[in-house]
Scaffold this motif. Structure first.
Motif, PDB file in Angstrom:
ATOM      1  N   PRO A 404      84.883 120.948 -19.472  1.00 50.92           N
ATOM      2  CA  PRO A 404      83.900 121.040 -20.567  1.00 50.92           C
ATOM      3  C   PRO A 404      83.527 119.655 -21.091  1.00 50.92           C
ATOM      4  O   PRO A 404      84.353 118.742 -21.091  1.00 50.92           O
ATOM      5  CB  PRO A 404      84.632 121.857 -21.641  1.00 50.92           C
ATOM      6  N   ASN A 405      82.300 119.526 -21.554  1.00 48.85           N
ATOM      7  CA  ASN A 405      81.840 118.273 -22.153  1.00 48.85           C
ATOM      8  C   ASN A 405      81.064 118.607 -23.429  1.00 48.85           C
ATOM      9  O   ASN A 405      79.841 118.740 -23.422  1.00 48.85           O
ATOM     10  CB  ASN A 405      80.939 117.513 -21.167  1.00 48.85           C
ATOM     11  N   PRO A 406      81.790 118.755 -24.549  1.00 47.33           N
ATOM     12  CA  PRO A 406      81.132 119.125 -25.810  1.00 47.33           C
ATOM     13  C   PRO A 406      80.058 118.132 -26.246  1.00 47.33           C
ATOM     14  O   PRO A 406      79.080 118.518 -26.893  1.00 47.33           O
ATOM     15  CB  PRO A 406      82.294 119.149 -26.810  1.00 47.33           C
ATOM     16  N   THR A 407      80.229 116.848 -25.876  1.00 41.19           N
ATOM     17  CA  THR A 407      79.265 115.828 -26.285  1.00 41.19           C
ATOM     18  C   THR A 407      77.869 116.139 -25.771  1.00 41.19           C
ATOM     19  O   THR A 407      76.872 115.967 -26.474  1.00 41.19           O
ATOM     20  CB  THR A 407      79.702 114.437 -25.773  1.00 41.19           C
ATOM     21  N   GLU A 408      77.781 116.606 -24.531  1.00 45.23           N
ATOM     22  CA  GLU A 408      76.472 116.943 -23.973  1.00 45.23           C
ATOM     23  C   GLU A 408      76.211 118.447 -23.976  1.00 45.23           C
ATOM     24  O   GLU A 408      75.233 118.921 -23.418  1.00 45.23           O
ATOM     25  CB  GLU A 408      76.317 116.390 -22.553  1.00 45.23           C
ATOM     26  N   LEU A 457      86.769 103.075 -19.690  1.00 44.87           N
ATOM     27  CA  LEU A 457      86.152 104.095 -18.819  1.00 44.87           C
ATOM     28  C   LEU A 457      86.752 105.482 -19.037  1.00 44.87           C
ATOM     29  O   LEU A 457      86.436 106.408 -18.283  1.00 44.87           O
ATOM     30  CB  LEU A 457      86.302 103.688 -17.349  1.00 44.87           C
ATOM     31  N   LYS A 458      87.589 105.617 -20.031  1.00 40.81           N
ATOM     32  CA  LYS A 458      88.199 106.920 -20.330  1.00 40.81           C
ATOM     33  C   LYS A 458      87.111 107.945 -20.614  1.00 40.81           C
ATOM     34  O   LYS A 458      86.136 107.671 -21.306  1.00 40.81           O
ATOM     35  CB  LYS A 458      89.139 106.801 -21.521  1.00 40.81           C
ATOM     36  N   ASP A 459      87.275 109.130 -20.040  1.00 44.91           N
ATOM     37  CA  ASP A 459      86.363 110.273 -20.144  1.00 44.91           C
ATOM     38  C   ASP A 459      85.128 110.138 -19.249  1.00 44.91           C
ATOM     39  O   ASP A 459      84.542 111.148 -18.870  1.00 44.91           O
ATOM     40  CB  ASP A 459      85.917 110.524 -21.588  1.00 44.91           C
ATOM     41  N   ALA A 474      88.328 124.816 -18.796  1.00 44.10           N
ATOM     42  CA  ALA A 474      88.182 124.216 -17.468  1.00 44.10           C
ATOM     43  C   ALA A 474      88.041 125.322 -16.423  1.00 44.10           C
ATOM     44  O   ALA A 474      88.645 126.385 -16.543  1.00 44.10           O
ATOM     45  CB  ALA A 474      89.394 123.352 -17.146  1.00 44.10           C
ATOM     46  N   VAL A 475      87.237 125.058 -15.412  1.00 42.18           N
ATOM     47  CA  VAL A 475      87.025 126.040 -14.340  1.00 42.18           C
ATOM     48  C   VAL A 475      87.381 125.400 -13.006  1.00 42.18           C
ATOM     49  O   VAL A 475      86.841 124.341 -12.650  1.00 42.18           O
ATOM     50  CB  VAL A 475      85.574 126.544 -14.307  1.00 42.18           C
ATOM     51  N   LYS A 476      88.291 126.035 -12.299  1.00 36.45           N
ATOM     52  CA  LYS A 476      88.702 125.536 -10.981  1.00 36.45           C
ATOM     53  C   LYS A 476      87.662 125.917  -9.935  1.00 36.45           C
ATOM     54  O   LYS A 476      87.174 127.048  -9.918  1.00 36.45           O
ATOM     55  CB  LYS A 476      90.061 126.124 -10.617  1.00 36.45           C
ATOM     56  N   VAL A 477      87.318 124.963  -9.070  1.00 36.16           N
ATOM     57  CA  VAL A 477      86.363 125.245  -8.004  1.00 36.16           C
ATOM     58  C   VAL A 477      86.900 124.688  -6.684  1.00 36.16           C
ATOM     59  O   VAL A 477      87.696 123.746  -6.663  1.00 36.16           O
ATOM     60  CB  VAL A 477      84.972 124.633  -8.279  1.00 36.16           C
TER      61      VAL A 477
END
Length: 490
Positions: A404-408, A457-459, A474-477
Protein backbone atom coordinates in the motif's frame (compact mmCIF):
# COMPACT_ATOMS: atom_id res chain seq x y z
CA UNK A 1 39.05 7.48 -6.25
CA UNK A 2 38.79 8.24 -2.53
CA UNK A 3 34.99 8.36 -2.71
CA UNK A 4 35.02 4.97 -4.46
CA UNK A 5 37.19 3.43 -1.74
CA UNK A 6 35.02 4.95 0.98
CA UNK A 7 31.89 3.53 -0.66
CA UNK A 8 33.41 0.04 -0.83
CA UNK A 9 34.44 0.21 2.83
CA UNK A 10 30.95 1.41 3.76
CA UNK A 11 29.37 -1.57 1.98
CA UNK A 12 31.78 -3.95 3.71
CA UNK A 13 31.12 -2.53 7.18
CA UNK A 14 27.37 -2.76 6.54
CA UNK A 15 27.90 -6.44 5.59
CA UNK A 16 26.46 -5.79 2.14
CA UNK A 17 29.54 -7.32 0.48
CA UNK A 18 31.94 -10.04 1.63
CA UNK A 19 35.59 -9.50 2.53
CA UNK A 20 36.63 -11.34 -0.65
CA UNK A 21 34.55 -9.01 -2.81
CA UNK A 22 35.88 -5.98 -0.92
CA UNK A 23 39.45 -7.10 -1.59
CA UNK A 24 38.72 -7.63 -5.29
CA UNK A 25 37.11 -4.20 -5.62
CA UNK A 26 40.10 -2.53 -3.96
CA UNK A 27 42.75 -4.59 -5.76
CA UNK A 28 45.55 -2.48 -7.25
CA UNK A 29 46.02 -2.64 -11.01
CA UNK A 30 49.52 -4.08 -10.58
CA UNK A 31 48.10 -7.05 -8.65
CA UNK A 32 45.37 -7.99 -11.14
CA UNK A 33 46.37 -11.30 -12.82
CA UNK A 34 47.78 -10.72 -16.29
CA UNK A 35 45.35 -13.14 -17.92
CA UNK A 36 42.24 -11.77 -16.20
CA UNK A 37 40.93 -9.45 -18.93
CA UNK A 38 41.84 -11.82 -21.76
CA UNK A 39 40.15 -14.74 -20.01
CA UNK A 40 37.04 -12.69 -19.28
CA UNK A 41 36.86 -11.53 -22.90
CA UNK A 42 37.29 -15.08 -24.20
CA UNK A 43 34.44 -16.32 -21.98
CA UNK A 44 32.15 -13.52 -23.18
CA UNK A 45 32.96 -14.34 -26.82
CA UNK A 46 32.23 -18.01 -26.20
CA UNK A 47 28.86 -17.18 -24.61
CA UNK A 48 27.99 -14.96 -27.58
CA UNK A 49 28.83 -17.73 -30.08
CA UNK A 50 26.77 -20.27 -28.16
CA UNK A 51 23.81 -17.89 -27.94
CA UNK A 52 23.94 -17.29 -31.71
CA UNK A 53 24.03 -21.04 -32.43
CA UNK A 54 21.01 -21.62 -30.18
CA UNK A 55 19.03 -18.83 -31.85
CA UNK A 56 19.83 -20.16 -35.34
CA UNK A 57 17.87 -23.28 -34.45
CA UNK A 58 14.63 -21.29 -34.22
CA UNK A 59 15.14 -18.31 -36.60
CA UNK A 60 16.56 -18.00 -40.08
CA UNK A 61 18.99 -15.13 -39.59
CA UNK A 62 20.91 -13.95 -36.52
CA UNK A 63 22.97 -10.78 -36.82
CA UNK A 64 25.51 -9.98 -34.10
CA UNK A 65 26.36 -6.47 -33.04
CA UNK A 66 28.58 -4.76 -30.48
CA UNK A 67 28.01 -2.66 -27.40
CA UNK A 68 29.34 0.45 -29.09
CA UNK A 69 26.67 0.22 -31.81
CA UNK A 70 23.91 -0.25 -29.22
CA UNK A 71 25.30 2.71 -27.25
CA UNK A 72 25.11 4.94 -30.34
CA UNK A 73 21.50 3.97 -31.11
CA UNK A 74 20.39 4.39 -27.49
CA UNK A 75 21.85 7.88 -27.54
CA UNK A 76 20.40 8.84 -30.93
CA UNK A 77 16.92 7.60 -29.97
CA UNK A 78 17.10 9.39 -26.58
CA UNK A 79 16.41 6.22 -24.60
CA UNK A 80 19.13 7.15 -22.11
CA UNK A 81 17.28 10.40 -21.43
CA UNK A 82 14.13 8.41 -20.70
CA UNK A 83 15.95 6.29 -18.11
CA UNK A 84 17.32 9.46 -16.52
CA UNK A 85 13.81 10.92 -16.30
CA UNK A 86 12.49 7.73 -14.69
CA UNK A 87 15.31 7.71 -12.12
CA UNK A 88 15.38 11.45 -11.42
CA UNK A 89 13.66 11.19 -8.00
CA UNK A 90 16.14 8.55 -6.86
CA UNK A 91 19.22 10.59 -7.82
CA UNK A 92 17.63 13.78 -6.51
CA UNK A 93 17.19 12.25 -3.05
CA UNK A 94 20.85 11.25 -3.11
CA UNK A 95 21.85 14.83 -3.89
CA UNK A 96 23.24 13.83 -7.28
CA UNK A 97 21.29 16.28 -9.44
CA UNK A 98 22.04 19.78 -10.58
CA UNK A 99 20.40 22.40 -12.80
CA UNK A 100 22.06 24.60 -15.41
CA UNK A 101 20.87 27.11 -18.01
CA UNK A 102 21.50 26.26 -21.68
CA UNK A 103 22.29 28.66 -24.54
CA UNK A 104 18.57 29.28 -25.13
CA UNK A 105 17.94 30.20 -21.49
CA UNK A 106 16.17 26.97 -20.58
CA UNK A 107 16.64 25.33 -17.18
CA UNK A 108 18.11 21.86 -17.73
CA UNK A 109 18.36 19.17 -15.07
CA UNK A 110 21.47 16.99 -15.00
CA UNK A 111 22.32 13.82 -13.08
CA UNK A 112 25.83 13.53 -11.69
CA UNK A 113 27.64 10.16 -11.59
CA UNK A 114 24.97 8.65 -13.85
CA UNK A 115 24.91 4.89 -14.39
CA UNK A 116 22.13 2.84 -15.92
CA UNK A 117 23.16 -0.32 -14.10
CA UNK A 118 21.48 0.37 -10.76
CA UNK A 119 18.05 -0.21 -12.34
CA UNK A 120 17.00 -3.53 -13.86
CA UNK A 121 15.14 -1.76 -16.66
CA UNK A 122 18.38 -1.05 -18.48
CA UNK A 123 18.13 -4.61 -19.81
CA UNK A 124 14.72 -3.80 -21.29
CA UNK A 125 16.12 -0.58 -22.75
CA UNK A 126 18.94 -2.51 -24.42
CA UNK A 127 16.49 -5.13 -25.70
CA UNK A 128 14.29 -2.39 -27.18
CA UNK A 129 17.31 -0.89 -28.93
CA UNK A 130 18.45 -4.23 -30.34
CA UNK A 131 14.91 -5.06 -31.50
CA UNK A 132 14.92 -2.01 -33.81
CA UNK A 133 18.53 -2.37 -34.98
CA UNK A 134 18.80 -2.95 -38.73
CA UNK A 135 21.71 -4.68 -40.48
CA UNK A 136 22.12 -1.43 -42.42
CA UNK A 137 22.88 0.40 -39.15
CA UNK A 138 25.67 -2.07 -38.34
CA UNK A 139 27.03 -1.86 -41.88
CA UNK A 140 27.06 1.94 -41.75
CA UNK A 141 28.78 2.23 -38.36
CA UNK A 142 31.39 -0.37 -39.30
CA UNK A 143 32.26 1.52 -42.51
CA UNK A 144 32.11 5.21 -41.58
CA UNK A 145 35.19 5.98 -43.64
CA UNK A 146 33.30 5.10 -46.83
CA UNK A 147 30.44 7.57 -46.37
CA UNK A 148 32.23 10.26 -48.40
CA UNK A 149 31.70 8.14 -51.52
CA UNK A 150 28.36 9.53 -52.69
CA UNK A 151 27.91 6.67 -55.10
CA UNK A 152 28.46 3.98 -52.50
CA UNK A 153 26.14 1.96 -50.27
CA UNK A 154 27.27 3.63 -47.05
CA UNK A 155 26.35 7.10 -48.31
CA UNK A 156 23.00 5.67 -49.42
CA UNK A 157 22.35 4.31 -45.91
CA UNK A 158 23.19 7.71 -44.46
CA UNK A 159 20.72 9.45 -46.73
CA UNK A 160 17.96 6.98 -45.91
CA UNK A 161 18.46 6.12 -42.23
CA UNK A 162 19.99 9.26 -40.65
CA UNK A 163 18.81 12.82 -40.16
CA UNK A 164 20.22 16.08 -38.86
CA UNK A 165 18.86 16.67 -35.38
CA UNK A 166 20.04 19.54 -33.16
CA UNK A 167 23.08 20.05 -35.39
CA UNK A 168 24.19 16.40 -35.29
CA UNK A 169 23.71 13.45 -37.61
CA UNK A 170 21.42 11.01 -35.82
CA UNK A 171 19.81 7.69 -36.73
CA UNK A 172 16.10 8.06 -37.36
CA UNK A 173 13.93 6.56 -34.64
CA UNK A 174 11.63 3.62 -35.53
CA UNK A 175 8.77 6.17 -35.44
CA UNK A 176 8.57 9.94 -34.96
CA UNK A 177 11.05 10.62 -32.13
CA UNK A 178 8.54 12.27 -29.75
CA UNK A 179 6.07 9.41 -30.15
CA UNK A 180 8.85 6.82 -29.79
CA UNK A 181 9.97 8.41 -26.51
CA UNK A 182 6.39 8.45 -25.20
CA UNK A 183 5.82 4.78 -26.02
CA UNK A 184 9.18 3.67 -24.63
CA UNK A 185 8.64 5.60 -21.40
CA UNK A 186 5.11 4.24 -21.00
CA UNK A 187 6.28 0.64 -21.26
CA UNK A 188 9.41 1.08 -19.15
CA UNK A 189 7.26 2.69 -16.43
CA UNK A 190 4.92 -0.30 -16.32
CA UNK A 191 7.46 -3.11 -16.51
CA UNK A 192 7.70 -5.85 -13.84
CA UNK A 193 11.06 -7.49 -13.15
CA UNK A 194 10.94 -11.18 -12.32
CA UNK A 195 13.46 -13.07 -10.18
CA UNK A 196 13.16 -16.67 -9.11
CA UNK A 197 12.09 -17.07 -5.45
CA UNK A 198 14.71 -18.61 -3.18
CA UNK A 199 14.17 -21.30 -0.60
CA UNK A 200 13.56 -24.61 -2.37
CA UNK A 201 13.64 -26.98 0.56
CA UNK A 202 14.66 -30.36 -0.79
CA UNK A 203 14.59 -32.77 -3.70
CA UNK A 204 13.43 -36.36 -3.68
CA UNK A 205 16.16 -38.78 -4.71
CA UNK A 206 16.87 -42.51 -4.71
CA UNK A 207 19.97 -43.97 -3.07
CA UNK A 208 22.59 -45.75 -5.25
CA UNK A 209 21.03 -49.13 -4.51
CA UNK A 210 17.85 -47.83 -6.11
CA UNK A 211 15.61 -49.08 -3.36
CA UNK A 212 15.12 -46.28 -0.84
CA UNK A 213 13.75 -42.81 -1.53
CA UNK A 214 15.44 -40.01 0.39
CA UNK A 215 14.90 -36.30 0.85
CA UNK A 216 18.03 -34.27 0.05
CA UNK A 217 18.11 -30.75 1.58
CA UNK A 218 18.88 -27.94 -0.88
CA UNK A 219 20.86 -25.85 1.56
CA UNK A 220 22.55 -25.63 4.95
CA UNK A 221 20.31 -27.07 7.65
CA UNK A 222 21.95 -25.17 10.47
CA UNK A 223 24.87 -22.93 11.38
CA UNK A 224 28.24 -24.61 11.86
CA UNK A 225 28.71 -23.55 15.50
CA UNK A 226 27.93 -26.35 17.98
CA UNK A 227 26.75 -25.26 21.47
CA UNK A 228 26.89 -26.99 24.82
CA UNK A 229 24.06 -26.99 27.38
CA UNK A 230 24.15 -26.00 31.04
CA UNK A 231 21.49 -25.49 33.70
CA UNK A 232 21.72 -21.98 35.15
CA UNK A 233 20.16 -21.30 38.60
CA UNK A 234 17.74 -18.37 38.70
CA UNK A 235 15.50 -17.11 41.49
CA UNK A 236 11.79 -16.90 40.63
CA UNK A 237 9.11 -16.08 43.18
CA UNK A 238 11.58 -16.73 46.00
CA UNK A 239 12.56 -20.18 44.70
CA UNK A 240 15.68 -21.36 42.90
CA UNK A 241 14.88 -22.83 39.52
CA UNK A 242 17.13 -24.04 36.74
CA UNK A 243 16.91 -22.81 33.18
CA UNK A 244 18.63 -24.16 30.11
CA UNK A 245 21.41 -22.08 28.63
CA UNK A 246 23.37 -22.89 25.51
CA UNK A 247 27.02 -21.99 25.52
CA UNK A 248 30.23 -21.99 23.49
CA UNK A 249 33.88 -21.49 24.41
CA UNK A 250 35.55 -18.49 22.78
CA UNK A 251 39.11 -17.21 22.86
CA UNK A 252 39.74 -13.94 24.69
CA UNK A 253 40.20 -11.48 21.81
CA UNK A 254 39.36 -7.85 20.98
CA UNK A 255 35.97 -8.87 19.54
CA UNK A 256 34.87 -10.72 22.70
CA UNK A 257 31.56 -9.45 24.15
CA UNK A 258 32.33 -9.39 27.88
CA UNK A 259 28.66 -9.09 28.92
CA UNK A 260 28.04 -12.55 27.42
CA UNK A 261 30.70 -14.25 29.59
CA UNK A 262 28.87 -16.59 31.96
CA UNK A 263 31.25 -16.79 34.93
CA UNK A 264 30.72 -13.65 37.02
CA UNK A 265 34.28 -13.58 38.47
CA UNK A 266 35.93 -13.97 35.06
CA UNK A 267 33.62 -11.31 33.66
CA UNK A 268 34.74 -8.86 36.37
CA UNK A 269 38.44 -9.63 35.72
CA UNK A 270 37.99 -8.95 32.00
CA UNK A 271 36.12 -5.72 32.68
CA UNK A 272 38.90 -4.59 35.02
CA UNK A 273 41.53 -5.43 32.36
CA UNK A 274 39.62 -3.41 29.77
CA UNK A 275 39.38 -0.44 32.15
CA UNK A 276 43.15 -0.56 32.72
CA UNK A 277 43.66 0.06 29.01
CA UNK A 278 41.16 2.91 28.78
CA UNK A 279 38.49 0.78 27.12
CA UNK A 280 40.78 -0.14 24.19
CA UNK A 281 39.86 -3.81 23.59
CA UNK A 282 42.60 -4.29 21.00
CA UNK A 283 45.29 -3.29 23.49
CA UNK A 284 43.68 -5.07 26.44
CA UNK A 285 43.07 -8.46 24.81
CA UNK A 286 46.02 -8.86 22.43
CA UNK A 287 49.41 -10.55 22.91
CA UNK A 288 48.13 -12.58 25.89
CA UNK A 289 51.14 -14.94 25.92
CA UNK A 290 53.48 -12.10 26.92
CA UNK A 291 50.87 -10.13 28.84
CA UNK A 292 48.50 -12.72 30.36
CA UNK A 293 45.20 -12.10 32.14
CA UNK A 294 45.55 -13.93 35.43
CA UNK A 295 42.78 -15.92 37.05
CA UNK A 296 45.24 -17.11 39.72
CA UNK A 297 48.74 -15.67 39.39
CA UNK A 298 50.19 -17.83 42.22
CA UNK A 299 49.13 -21.04 40.51
CA UNK A 300 49.97 -19.71 37.03
CA UNK A 301 46.37 -19.97 35.77
CA UNK A 302 45.69 -17.46 32.96
CA UNK A 303 42.42 -16.74 31.19
CA UNK A 304 42.71 -17.61 27.52
CA UNK A 305 39.27 -19.02 26.71
CA UNK A 306 35.91 -18.30 28.30
CA UNK A 307 32.43 -19.78 28.19
CA UNK A 308 29.87 -17.37 26.70
CA UNK A 309 26.12 -17.36 26.10
CA UNK A 310 25.11 -18.69 22.71
CA UNK A 311 21.89 -18.67 20.73
CA UNK A 312 18.58 -19.25 22.49
CA UNK A 313 16.80 -20.89 19.52
CA UNK A 314 18.62 -24.19 18.98
CA UNK A 315 17.96 -27.84 18.27
CA UNK A 316 19.93 -30.91 19.41
CA UNK A 317 21.64 -33.05 16.79
CA UNK A 318 21.94 -36.28 18.79
CA UNK A 319 21.41 -38.12 22.10
CA UNK A 320 24.15 -37.90 24.72
CA UNK A 321 25.96 -41.18 25.44
CA UNK A 322 28.31 -42.24 28.22
CA UNK A 323 31.73 -43.85 27.80
CA UNK A 324 30.04 -47.22 27.26
CA UNK A 325 27.92 -45.88 24.42
CA UNK A 326 24.70 -45.99 26.44
CA UNK A 327 22.18 -43.16 26.06
CA UNK A 328 22.10 -40.96 29.17
CA UNK A 329 18.87 -39.93 30.88
CA UNK A 330 17.93 -37.18 33.30
CA UNK A 331 14.71 -37.31 35.33
CA UNK A 332 13.49 -40.04 33.03
CA UNK A 333 14.19 -38.00 29.88
CA UNK A 334 16.84 -38.71 27.26
CA UNK A 335 19.65 -36.14 27.46
CA UNK A 336 20.31 -34.45 24.13
CA UNK A 337 23.62 -32.86 23.07
CA UNK A 338 25.45 -30.92 20.34
CA UNK A 339 23.05 -28.04 19.92
CA UNK A 340 23.03 -25.93 16.75
CA UNK A 341 21.26 -22.77 15.67
CA UNK A 342 18.68 -23.05 12.90
CA UNK A 343 18.50 -19.30 12.47
CA UNK A 344 18.73 -19.47 8.67
CA UNK A 345 15.05 -18.75 8.15
CA UNK A 346 13.13 -20.29 5.28
CA UNK A 347 9.92 -18.29 5.46
CA UNK A 348 7.58 -16.36 7.71
CA UNK A 349 3.88 -17.18 7.73
CA UNK A 350 1.27 -14.55 8.66
CA UNK A 351 -2.03 -15.25 10.40
CA UNK A 352 -4.94 -13.32 11.87
CA UNK A 353 -5.58 -14.22 15.47
CA UNK A 354 -9.02 -14.52 17.04
CA UNK A 355 -9.12 -10.72 17.48
CA UNK A 356 -8.24 -10.03 13.85
CA UNK A 357 -4.69 -8.92 14.64
CA UNK A 358 -1.88 -9.92 12.27
CA UNK A 359 0.61 -12.38 13.81
CA UNK A 360 3.77 -14.08 12.50
CA UNK A 361 5.36 -17.51 12.69
CA UNK A 362 9.00 -17.83 11.58
CA UNK A 363 9.97 -21.20 10.09
CA UNK A 364 13.64 -22.18 9.85
CA UNK A 365 15.11 -24.09 6.93
CA UNK A 366 15.70 -26.98 9.36
CA UNK A 367 12.01 -27.10 10.29
CA UNK A 368 10.94 -26.78 6.64
CA UNK A 369 13.06 -29.82 5.71
CA UNK A 370 11.58 -31.81 8.59
CA UNK A 371 8.06 -31.02 7.35
CA UNK A 372 9.09 -32.10 3.85
CA UNK A 373 10.44 -35.40 5.21
CA UNK A 374 7.15 -36.03 6.99
CA UNK A 375 5.16 -35.39 3.83
CA UNK A 376 3.60 -32.21 5.21
CA UNK A 377 3.07 -28.90 3.42
CA UNK A 378 6.08 -26.63 3.92
CA UNK A 379 3.79 -23.76 4.94
CA UNK A 380 1.60 -24.72 7.89
CA UNK A 381 -1.79 -23.19 7.05
CA UNK A 382 -3.32 -24.54 10.27
CA UNK A 383 -0.80 -23.24 12.78
CA UNK A 384 -2.67 -22.43 16.06
CA UNK A 385 -5.93 -23.07 14.24
CA UNK A 386 -7.57 -24.24 17.47
CA UNK A 387 -6.71 -20.88 19.03
CA UNK A 388 -8.55 -19.01 16.30
CA UNK A 389 -5.57 -18.18 14.05
CA UNK A 390 -6.32 -18.07 10.30
CA UNK A 391 -3.65 -18.21 7.62
CA UNK A 392 -3.18 -15.08 5.44
CA UNK A 393 0.00 -15.61 3.39
CA UNK A 394 3.63 -16.72 3.66
CA UNK A 395 6.73 -14.77 2.69
CA UNK A 396 10.21 -15.90 1.65
CA UNK A 397 13.21 -14.33 -0.03
CA UNK A 398 12.68 -13.03 -3.60
CA UNK A 399 8.89 -13.27 -3.41
CA UNK A 400 6.89 -10.22 -4.56
CA UNK A 401 4.40 -8.05 -2.73
CA UNK A 402 2.39 -5.06 -3.91
CA UNK A 403 2.49 -2.73 -0.91
CA UNK A 404 0.00 0.00 0.00
CA UNK A 405 1.04 3.60 -0.62
CA UNK A 406 -1.24 5.96 1.33
CA UNK A 407 0.72 8.99 0.08
CA UNK A 408 -0.47 8.44 -3.48
CA UNK A 409 -3.75 6.82 -2.44
CA UNK A 410 -2.83 3.40 -3.81
CA UNK A 411 -4.21 0.32 -2.02
CA UNK A 412 -3.66 -2.96 -3.90
CA UNK A 413 -6.63 -4.69 -2.26
CA UNK A 414 -8.93 -2.15 -3.92
CA UNK A 415 -7.78 -2.58 -7.54
CA UNK A 416 -7.75 -5.35 -10.11
CA UNK A 417 -4.05 -6.22 -10.26
CA UNK A 418 -4.59 -8.11 -13.52
CA UNK A 419 -5.82 -4.97 -15.26
CA UNK A 420 -2.87 -3.52 -17.21
CA UNK A 421 -4.12 0.04 -16.74
CA UNK A 422 -2.81 -0.22 -13.16
CA UNK A 423 0.62 -1.54 -14.18
CA UNK A 424 2.44 1.76 -13.71
CA UNK A 425 1.06 2.21 -10.18
CA UNK A 426 1.75 -1.44 -9.40
CA UNK A 427 5.33 -1.13 -10.65
CA UNK A 428 5.96 1.86 -8.35
CA UNK A 429 4.75 -0.14 -5.35
CA UNK A 430 6.03 -3.63 -6.22
CA UNK A 431 8.69 -4.80 -3.75
CA UNK A 432 10.71 -7.99 -3.46
CA UNK A 433 11.47 -9.67 -0.13
CA UNK A 434 15.18 -9.27 0.58
CA UNK A 435 15.55 -10.69 4.11
CA UNK A 436 13.35 -11.93 6.95
CA UNK A 437 13.79 -12.47 10.68
CA UNK A 438 11.61 -12.19 13.77
CA UNK A 439 9.52 -9.01 13.43
CA UNK A 440 11.94 -7.64 10.85
CA UNK A 441 11.20 -7.76 7.12
CA UNK A 442 13.38 -6.11 4.47
CA UNK A 443 12.04 -5.24 1.02
CA UNK A 444 13.82 -3.97 -2.11
CA UNK A 445 12.00 -2.25 -4.98
CA UNK A 446 11.78 -4.72 -7.86
CA UNK A 447 13.53 -2.34 -10.30
CA UNK A 448 16.47 -1.50 -8.05
CA UNK A 449 19.67 -3.42 -8.83
CA UNK A 450 21.66 -2.34 -5.75
CA UNK A 451 21.82 -3.75 -2.23
CA UNK A 452 22.61 -0.65 -0.17
CA UNK A 453 20.32 0.95 2.39
CA UNK A 454 20.66 4.69 1.81
CA UNK A 455 18.43 6.34 4.42
CA UNK A 456 17.41 9.02 1.90
CA UNK A 457 15.99 6.28 -0.36
CA UNK A 458 13.80 4.70 2.32
CA UNK A 459 10.31 3.87 1.00
CA UNK A 460 11.35 4.74 -2.57
CA UNK A 461 13.97 2.00 -3.08
CA UNK A 462 13.70 -0.07 0.09
CA UNK A 463 11.36 -0.63 3.00
CA UNK A 464 11.79 -2.20 6.41
CA UNK A 465 8.86 -3.37 8.54
CA UNK A 466 9.28 -4.10 12.25
CA UNK A 467 5.99 -5.81 13.17
CA UNK A 468 3.43 -8.14 11.54
CA UNK A 469 0.81 -5.39 11.53
CA UNK A 470 2.94 -3.47 8.99
CA UNK A 471 1.98 -6.13 6.42
CA UNK A 472 -1.68 -5.07 6.55
CA UNK A 473 -2.98 -4.38 3.06
CA UNK A 474 -0.03 -6.03 1.29
CA UNK A 475 -0.92 -8.38 -1.56
CA UNK A 476 1.32 -11.26 -2.57
CA UNK A 477 1.75 -11.78 -6.31
CA UNK A 478 3.65 -14.20 -8.52
CA UNK A 479 5.30 -12.89 -11.67
CA UNK A 480 6.31 -15.20 -14.50
CA UNK A 481 9.53 -15.10 -16.51
CA UNK A 482 8.14 -12.57 -19.01
CA UNK A 483 7.04 -10.10 -16.36
CA UNK A 484 3.32 -10.86 -16.12
CA UNK A 485 1.31 -11.22 -12.90
CA UNK A 486 0.05 -14.79 -13.06
CA UNK A 487 -1.14 -15.29 -9.48
CA UNK A 488 -2.60 -13.02 -6.81
CA UNK A 489 -2.44 -14.16 -3.19
CA UNK A 490 -0.99 -17.36 -1.77
Amino acid sequence: MQSYKARVEELFKAKQISKAKRDFLLMEESKIPADFLNRDLAESQYIARQAREMLLKVVRTVTTTTGSITDRLREDWELVDIMKELLWDKYDRLGLTETYTDAEGRKIGKIKDWTKRNDHRHHAMDALTIAFTKPAFIQYLNNLNARSDKGGAIYGIQQKELENRKGKLRFKAPMEIKLFRQEAKKHLSAIFVSLKPKGKVATNSINPAGKQKTVTPRGQLHNETVYGRILQPVVKRGKIEYEEMFTIRKAVAPDLKIDKVIDKRIREILQQRLAEYGGDAKEAFSNLDENPIWLNREKGIAIKKVKVKGMSEVVALRDKRNHKGKVETENGQVVRTDYVSTSNNHHVAFYRDSKGKMQEHIVSFFEAVERKKQGLEIVDRYYKYDEGWRFVFSMRKNEYFVLPNPTEGFFPEDVNLNDEKYNEAISRNLFMVQAISVKDYHFRHHLDATSVYEQTLKDLVWKRFRKPQDMEGAVKVRINHIGKIVQIGE
